[in-house]
Design a protein around this motif. Structure first.
Motif, PDB file in Angstrom:
ATOM      1  N   GLU A 132       0.827  -1.205   0.000  1.00 26.01           N
ATOM      2  CA  GLU A 132       0.000   0.000   0.000  1.00 26.01           C
ATOM      3  C   GLU A 132       0.866   1.262   0.000  1.00 26.01           C
ATOM      4  OE1 GLU A 132      -3.076   2.171   3.025  1.00 26.01           O
ATOM      5  OE2 GLU A 132      -3.264  -0.005   2.814  1.00 26.01           O
ATOM      6  N   PHE A 133       1.923   1.260   0.803  1.00 33.67           N
ATOM      7  CA  PHE A 133       2.850   2.397   0.835  1.00 33.67           C
ATOM      8  C   PHE A 133       3.490   2.620  -0.536  1.00 33.67           C
ATOM      9  CE2 PHE A 133       7.173   4.014   1.193  1.00 33.67           C
ATOM     10  CZ  PHE A 133       6.955   5.215   1.861  1.00 33.67           C
ATOM     11  N   LEU A 134       3.974   1.549  -1.139  1.00 37.76           N
ATOM     12  CA  LEU A 134       4.623   1.676  -2.443  1.00 37.76           C
ATOM     13  C   LEU A 134       3.662   2.214  -3.498  1.00 37.76           C
ATOM     14  CD1 LEU A 134       6.720  -1.620  -2.457  1.00 37.76           C
ATOM     15  CD2 LEU A 134       7.583   0.712  -2.173  1.00 37.76           C
ATOM     16  N   GLU A 135       2.422   1.742  -3.439  1.00 40.68           N
ATOM     17  CA  GLU A 135       1.435   2.186  -4.429  1.00 40.68           C
ATOM     18  C   GLU A 135       0.976   3.624  -4.184  1.00 40.68           C
ATOM     19  OE1 GLU A 135      -0.670  -2.095  -5.486  1.00 40.68           O
ATOM     20  OE2 GLU A 135      -1.518  -0.869  -3.875  1.00 40.68           O
ATOM     21  N   GLN A 136       0.645   3.933  -2.948  1.00 46.48           N
ATOM     22  CA  GLN A 136       0.047   5.223  -2.664  1.00 46.48           C
ATOM     23  C   GLN A 136       1.060   6.342  -2.462  1.00 46.48           C
ATOM     24  OE1 GLN A 136      -2.808   4.731   0.493  1.00 46.48           O
ATOM     25  NE2 GLN A 136      -4.037   3.307  -0.697  1.00 46.48           N
ATOM     26  N   ARG A 137       2.107   6.076  -1.727  1.00 37.78           N
ATOM     27  CA  ARG A 137       3.067   7.143  -1.409  1.00 37.78           C
ATOM     28  C   ARG A 137       4.153   7.292  -2.467  1.00 37.78           C
ATOM     29  NH1 ARG A 137       1.580  10.153   3.171  1.00 37.78           N
ATOM     30  NH2 ARG A 137       3.606  10.026   4.108  1.00 37.78           N
ATOM     31  N   LEU A 138       4.545   6.174  -3.066  1.00 37.52           N
ATOM     32  CA  LEU A 138       5.590   6.241  -4.083  1.00 37.52           C
ATOM     33  C   LEU A 138       5.037   6.126  -5.498  1.00 37.52           C
ATOM     34  CD1 LEU A 138       8.442   4.178  -2.392  1.00 37.52           C
ATOM     35  CD2 LEU A 138       7.972   6.629  -2.263  1.00 37.52           C
ATOM     36  N   CYS A 139       3.714   6.014  -5.591  1.00 40.62           N
ATOM     37  CA  CYS A 139       3.004   5.975  -6.882  1.00 40.62           C
ATOM     38  C   CYS A 139       3.492   4.860  -7.804  1.00 40.62           C
ATOM     39  CB  CYS A 139       3.099   7.323  -7.587  1.00 40.62           C
ATOM     40  SG  CYS A 139       2.372   8.661  -6.623  1.00 40.62           S
ATOM     41  N   MET A 140       3.845   3.736  -7.222  1.00 39.52           N
ATOM     42  CA  MET A 140       4.254   2.592  -8.036  1.00 39.52           C
ATOM     43  C   MET A 140       2.998   1.922  -8.590  1.00 39.52           C
ATOM     44  SD  MET A 140       7.440   0.944  -5.962  1.00 39.52           S
ATOM     45  CE  MET A 140       8.213   0.256  -7.400  1.00 39.52           C
ATOM     46  N   THR A 141       3.059   1.565  -9.845  1.00 33.68           N
ATOM     47  CA  THR A 141       1.916   0.950 -10.510  1.00 33.68           C
ATOM     48  C   THR A 141       2.214  -0.510 -10.835  1.00 33.68           C
ATOM     49  OG1 THR A 141       2.743   1.700 -12.640  1.00 33.68           O
ATOM     50  CG2 THR A 141       1.184   3.145 -11.500  1.00 33.68           C
ATOM     51  N   GLU A 142       1.201  -1.204 -11.339  1.00 29.50           N
ATOM     52  CA  GLU A 142       1.337  -2.631 -11.643  1.00 29.50           C
ATOM     53  C   GLU A 142       2.393  -2.933 -12.698  1.00 29.50           C
ATOM     54  OE1 GLU A 142      -2.470  -4.194 -12.657  1.00 29.50           O
ATOM     55  OE2 GLU A 142      -3.269  -3.910 -10.639  1.00 29.50           O
ATOM     56  N   ASP A 143       2.758  -1.948 -13.489  1.00 35.59           N
ATOM     57  CA  ASP A 143       3.781  -2.212 -14.504  1.00 35.59           C
ATOM     58  C   ASP A 143       5.178  -2.341 -13.904  1.00 35.59           C
ATOM     59  OD1 ASP A 143       3.578   0.579 -14.027  1.00 35.59           O
ATOM     60  OD2 ASP A 143       4.690   1.001 -15.865  1.00 35.59           O
ATOM     61  N   VAL A 144       5.374  -1.868 -12.664  1.00 37.39           N
ATOM     62  CA  VAL A 144       6.671  -2.019 -11.996  1.00 37.39           C
ATOM     63  C   VAL A 144       6.579  -2.784 -10.677  1.00 37.39           C
ATOM     64  CG1 VAL A 144       7.775  -0.002 -13.029  1.00 37.39           C
ATOM     65  CG2 VAL A 144       6.501   0.238 -10.900  1.00 37.39           C
ATOM     66  N   LEU A 145       5.380  -2.946 -10.154  1.00 41.78           N
ATOM     67  CA  LEU A 145       5.196  -3.617  -8.862  1.00 41.78           C
ATOM     68  C   LEU A 145       4.253  -4.803  -9.014  1.00 41.78           C
ATOM     69  CD1 LEU A 145       5.553  -3.715  -5.771  1.00 41.78           C
ATOM     70  CD2 LEU A 145       3.673  -2.080  -5.598  1.00 41.78           C
ATOM     71  N   SER A 146       4.772  -5.964  -8.752  1.00 43.70           N
ATOM     72  CA  SER A 146       3.958  -7.180  -8.819  1.00 43.70           C
ATOM     73  C   SER A 146       3.917  -7.814  -7.433  1.00 43.70           C
ATOM     74  CB  SER A 146       4.573  -8.159  -9.823  1.00 43.70           C
ATOM     75  OG  SER A 146       3.815  -9.348  -9.866  1.00 43.70           O
ATOM     76  N   TYR A 147       2.720  -7.891  -6.864  1.00 43.97           N
ATOM     77  CA  TYR A 147       2.529  -8.482  -5.541  1.00 43.97           C
ATOM     78  C   TYR A 147       1.665  -9.719  -5.680  1.00 43.97           C
ATOM     79  CZ  TYR A 147       0.861  -9.169  -0.760  1.00 43.97           C
ATOM     80  OH  TYR A 147       0.549  -9.707   0.463  1.00 43.97           O
ATOM     81  N   VAL A 148       2.169 -10.846  -5.155  1.00 44.83           N
ATOM     82  CA  VAL A 148       1.425 -12.097  -5.215  1.00 44.83           C
ATOM     83  C   VAL A 148       1.336 -12.668  -3.809  1.00 44.83           C
ATOM     84  CG1 VAL A 148       1.268 -14.382  -6.283  1.00 44.83           C
ATOM     85  CG2 VAL A 148       2.395 -12.519  -7.510  1.00 44.83           C
ATOM     86  N   GLU A 149       0.111 -12.970  -3.393  1.00 41.93           N
ATOM     87  CA  GLU A 149      -0.133 -13.596  -2.101  1.00 41.93           C
ATOM     88  C   GLU A 149      -0.448 -15.063  -2.336  1.00 41.93           C
ATOM     89  OE1 GLU A 149      -2.142 -10.382   0.597  1.00 41.93           O
ATOM     90  OE2 GLU A 149      -3.302 -12.233   0.725  1.00 41.93           O
ATOM     91  N   TYR A 150       0.220 -15.927  -1.590  1.00 38.65           N
ATOM     92  CA  TYR A 150       0.057 -17.369  -1.776  1.00 38.65           C
ATOM     93  C   TYR A 150      -0.699 -17.974  -0.599  1.00 38.65           C
ATOM     94  CZ  TYR A 150       3.423 -16.768  -5.492  1.00 38.65           C
ATOM     95  OH  TYR A 150       4.048 -16.356  -6.638  1.00 38.65           O
ATOM     96  N   THR A 151      -1.798 -18.626  -0.904  1.00 31.03           N
ATOM     97  CA  THR A 151      -2.639 -19.260   0.105  1.00 31.03           C
ATOM     98  C   THR A 151      -1.918 -20.460   0.707  1.00 31.03           C
ATOM     99  OG1 THR A 151      -4.609 -18.571  -1.083  1.00 31.03           O
ATOM    100  CG2 THR A 151      -4.886 -20.336   0.527  1.00 31.03           C
ATOM    101  N   GLY A 152      -1.842 -20.485   2.030  1.00 28.90           N
ATOM    102  CA  GLY A 152      -1.247 -21.610   2.739  1.00 28.90           C
ATOM    103  C   GLY A 152       0.269 -21.604   2.798  1.00 28.90           C
ATOM    104  N   LEU A 153       0.907 -20.636   2.173  1.00 33.39           N
ATOM    105  CA  LEU A 153       2.370 -20.582   2.159  1.00 33.39           C
ATOM    106  C   LEU A 153       2.882 -19.900   3.416  1.00 33.39           C
ATOM    107  CD1 LEU A 153       4.932 -21.125   0.407  1.00 33.39           C
ATOM    108  CD2 LEU A 153       4.708 -18.758  -0.365  1.00 33.39           C
TER     109      LEU A 153
END
Length: 69
Positions: A24-45
């Motif tokens: 959230e910080f990277l997206e909102q405060r540093l204005c990083m978008t999906e073209d440079v920031l990829s976040y993946v959450e893994y279930t059960g990992l």
């Protein structure tokens, strides 16, 4: 600088909320978008790297290297 961020929702070392807050910080405060920031959450990992994560990272890297300058 492109970022691939993988986090397991069962991680007991680094709470999931820390990862979500950081993204959230990277997206909102540093204005990083999906073209440079990829976040993946893994279930059960937990706090580990699996073949699934490595495969996703490999595919992400291929996408980064195949981009036009």
């Amino acid at each position: 600088m492109p970022i691939f961020w993988a986090h397991g929702n069962a991680d007991t070392e680094i709470p999931l909320r820390y990862a979500r807050n950081s993204i959230e910080f990277l997206e909102q405060r540093l204005c990083m978008t999906e073209d440079v920031l990829s976040y993946v959450e893994y279930t059960g990992l937990g706090h580990e790297i699996t073949d699934v994560v490595l495969n996703d990272l490999s595919l992400w890297l291929l996408g980064i290297f195949n981009r036009s300058p």
